[in-house]
Scaffold this motif. Structure first.
Motif, PDB file in Angstrom:
ATOM      1  N   ILE A  99      -3.594  15.433  10.623  1.00 44.42           N
ATOM      2  CA  ILE A  99      -2.988  16.763  10.527  1.00 44.42           C
ATOM      3  C   ILE A  99      -1.800  16.740   9.580  1.00 44.42           C
ATOM      4  O   ILE A  99      -1.596  17.664   8.775  1.00 44.42           O
ATOM      5  CB  ILE A  99      -2.565  17.264  11.934  1.00 44.42           C
ATOM      6  N   SER A 100      -1.021  15.657   9.639  1.00 48.33           N
ATOM      7  CA  SER A 100       0.139  15.535   8.746  1.00 48.33           C
ATOM      8  C   SER A 100      -0.276  15.417   7.290  1.00 48.33           C
ATOM      9  O   SER A 100       0.515  15.668   6.384  1.00 48.33           O
ATOM     10  CB  SER A 100       0.987  14.323   9.137  1.00 48.33           C
ATOM     11  N   HIS A 101      -1.557  15.051   7.049  1.00 51.40           N
ATOM     12  CA  HIS A 101      -2.083  14.968   5.686  1.00 51.40           C
ATOM     13  C   HIS A 101      -2.725  16.282   5.250  1.00 51.40           C
ATOM     14  O   HIS A 101      -3.351  16.344   4.188  1.00 51.40           O
ATOM     15  CB  HIS A 101      -3.091  13.834   5.571  1.00 51.40           C
ATOM     16  N   GLY A 102      -2.600  17.330   6.074  1.00 55.98           N
ATOM     17  CA  GLY A 102      -3.054  18.646   5.666  1.00 55.98           C
ATOM     18  C   GLY A 102      -4.374  19.106   6.247  1.00 55.98           C
ATOM     19  O   GLY A 102      -4.872  20.177   5.883  1.00 55.98           O
ATOM     20  N   PHE A 103      -4.984  18.308   7.145  1.00 58.68           N
ATOM     21  CA  PHE A 103      -6.262  18.702   7.728  1.00 58.68           C
ATOM     22  C   PHE A 103      -6.035  19.572   8.972  1.00 58.68           C
ATOM     23  O   PHE A 103      -5.042  19.406   9.676  1.00 58.68           O
ATOM     24  CB  PHE A 103      -7.080  17.460   8.106  1.00 58.68           C
ATOM     25  N   PHE A 134       0.831  -1.199   0.000  1.00 61.72           N
ATOM     26  CA  PHE A 134       0.000   0.000   0.000  1.00 61.72           C
ATOM     27  C   PHE A 134       0.862   1.244   0.000  1.00 61.72           C
ATOM     28  O   PHE A 134       1.780   1.385   0.815  1.00 61.72           O
ATOM     29  CB  PHE A 134      -0.928   0.011   1.220  1.00 61.72           C
ATOM     30  N   ASP A 135       0.579   2.152  -0.929  1.00 61.71           N
ATOM     31  CA  ASP A 135       1.267   3.434  -1.003  1.00 61.71           C
ATOM     32  C   ASP A 135       0.365   4.495  -0.379  1.00 61.71           C
ATOM     33  O   ASP A 135      -0.678   4.840  -0.942  1.00 61.71           O
ATOM     34  CB  ASP A 135       1.587   3.788  -2.460  1.00 61.71           C
ATOM     35  N   ARG A 136       0.765   5.008   0.776  1.00 62.05           N
ATOM     36  CA  ARG A 136      -0.086   5.942   1.504  1.00 62.05           C
ATOM     37  C   ARG A 136      -0.215   7.277   0.772  1.00 62.05           C
ATOM     38  O   ARG A 136      -1.267   7.916   0.812  1.00 62.05           O
ATOM     39  CB  ARG A 136       0.473   6.147   2.914  1.00 62.05           C
ATOM     40  N   THR A 137       0.853   7.703   0.090  1.00 59.22           N
ATOM     41  CA  THR A 137       0.803   8.976  -0.624  1.00 59.22           C
ATOM     42  C   THR A 137      -0.213   8.937  -1.755  1.00 59.22           C
ATOM     43  O   THR A 137      -1.010   9.859  -1.947  1.00 59.22           O
ATOM     44  CB  THR A 137       2.190   9.343  -1.181  1.00 59.22           C
ATOM     45  N   MET A 138      -0.188   7.838  -2.517  1.00 62.11           N
ATOM     46  CA  MET A 138      -1.132   7.693  -3.625  1.00 62.11           C
ATOM     47  C   MET A 138      -2.470   7.123  -3.171  1.00 62.11           C
ATOM     48  O   MET A 138      -3.435   7.115  -3.941  1.00 62.11           O
ATOM     49  CB  MET A 138      -0.524   6.802  -4.714  1.00 62.11           C
ATOM     50  N   ASP A 139      -2.524   6.592  -1.943  1.00 65.68           N
ATOM     51  CA  ASP A 139      -3.740   6.026  -1.375  1.00 65.68           C
ATOM     52  C   ASP A 139      -4.259   4.851  -2.200  1.00 65.68           C
ATOM     53  O   ASP A 139      -5.447   4.735  -2.473  1.00 65.68           O
ATOM     54  CB  ASP A 139      -4.832   7.095  -1.232  1.00 65.68           C
ATOM     55  N   LEU A 140      -3.342   3.974  -2.582  1.00 62.01           N
ATOM     56  CA  LEU A 140      -3.727   2.779  -3.332  1.00 62.01           C
ATOM     57  C   LEU A 140      -2.674   1.693  -3.170  1.00 62.01           C
ATOM     58  O   LEU A 140      -1.535   1.954  -2.790  1.00 62.01           O
ATOM     59  CB  LEU A 140      -3.956   3.105  -4.810  1.00 62.01           C
ATOM     60  N   ALA A 141      -3.101   0.475  -3.475  1.00 59.60           N
ATOM     61  CA  ALA A 141      -2.200  -0.670  -3.398  1.00 59.60           C
ATOM     62  C   ALA A 141      -1.475  -0.855  -4.728  1.00 59.60           C
ATOM     63  O   ALA A 141      -2.068  -0.712  -5.800  1.00 59.60           O
ATOM     64  CB  ALA A 141      -2.981  -1.926  -3.052  1.00 59.60           C
ATOM     65  N   ILE A 142      -0.184  -1.168  -4.648  1.00 55.72           N
ATOM     66  CA  ILE A 142       0.629  -1.420  -5.833  1.00 55.72           C
ATOM     67  C   ILE A 142       0.864  -2.928  -5.931  1.00 55.72           C
ATOM     68  O   ILE A 142       1.440  -3.543  -5.037  1.00 55.72           O
ATOM     69  CB  ILE A 142       1.971  -0.688  -5.755  1.00 55.72           C
ATOM     70  N   ALA A 143       0.422  -3.522  -7.019  1.00 59.03           N
ATOM     71  CA  ALA A 143       0.521  -4.970  -7.183  1.00 59.03           C
ATOM     72  C   ALA A 143       1.970  -5.419  -7.312  1.00 59.03           C
ATOM     73  O   ALA A 143       2.814  -4.717  -7.882  1.00 59.03           O
ATOM     74  CB  ALA A 143      -0.269  -5.400  -8.419  1.00 59.03           C
ATOM     75  N   ASN A 144       2.261  -6.592  -6.756  1.00 58.14           N
ATOM     76  CA  ASN A 144       3.549  -7.277  -6.936  1.00 58.14           C
ATOM     77  C   ASN A 144       4.751  -6.434  -6.520  1.00 58.14           C
ATOM     78  O   ASN A 144       5.837  -6.567  -7.079  1.00 58.14           O
ATOM     79  CB  ASN A 144       3.712  -7.720  -8.396  1.00 58.14           C
TER      80      ASN A 144
END
Length: 223
Positions: free
Chosen positions: A175-179, A111-121
């Motif tokens: 907060i670290s994500h900008g909220f 899982f890539d938290r920055t892109m908010d999606l899972a990267i296969a393999n």
């Protein structure tokens, strides 16, 4: 200090090494408990203790099995992302069970938290790597499909800070994500804390229970 807990987990792994199958260790806990930080440190420690080119241990996080945002949105679950039903739990459990016996290189999502999606393999497990450390919120949940891995784990670890500490960490994460602080707190209370309470309430007792505060080590990596 995290170094002491890393050593405790490494000692537990050493005492539970499996013969004829890969040794699989579960590190579980609620969101923001520090399990990702601990699991990564344990794998690094195990790999620095050996001189072979083959990794002694590999980390396979449960987060890679998040359902895609498009799927969650279609099902009305996007706001609940992180809850058990927002993961491919069956696929995750099947993949971890297969790791016990597989004799070929296998690949797993990350899982890539920055892109908010899972990267296969994105994660490769070498066929000769003897230890796989698995980390995630729901590994010890006493419900299907998670409990189907009860006989797969050679040892289990559970990290559980207080709910007050988790609330602070979860708010700081948003907060670290900008909220702003108020919105961050609302997000934590609406979804993250109910998930944390569910993990604490419904998880089976682990072989090793930790409540260490890993803030000094770098909680920005914790999940």
């Amino acid at each position: 200090m995290i170094e002491q807990d890393v050593q405790r987990v490494c000692d537990l792994i050493s005492s539970r090494r499996q013969v004829g199958v890969r040794t699989i260790i579960a590190i579980a806990g609620p969101p923001a408990s520090g399990k990702s930080t601990l699991a990564d440190a344990v794998v690094q420690s195990l790999n620095t203790q050996q001189s072979s080119a083959v990794p002694s241990a590999t980390l396979v996080p449960m987060d890679g099995y998040h359902l895609d945002n498009c799927v969650l949105e279609t099902r009305g679950l996007l706001a609940r992302k992180g809850a058990p039903e927002t993961f491919d739990g069956v696929g995750f459990c099947a993949a971890i069970r297969e790791l016990q016996f597989t004799r070929h290189e296998s690949f797993h999502p990350k899982f890539d938290r920055t892109m908010d999606l899972a990267i296969a393999n994105a994660i490769a497990v070498h066929p000769a790597t003897p230890v796989v450390v698995v980390e995630g919120n729901y590994l010890l949940m006493d419900s299907d499909p998670w409990r189907n891995l009860t006989d797969v784990y050679a040892a289990t670890v559970f990290i559980s800070p207080t709910l007050e500490e988790l609330e602070n960490r979860l708010q700081n994460r948003w907060i670290s994500h900008g909220f702003d602080p108020q919105t961050a707190l609302q997000r934590a209370i609406a979804n993250d804390l109910p998930n944390a309470e569910r993990v604490i309430r419904d998880s089976r007792k682990a072989d090793l229970i930790l409540s260490q505060n890993y803030t000094e080590f770098g909680m920005r990596n914790a999940f």
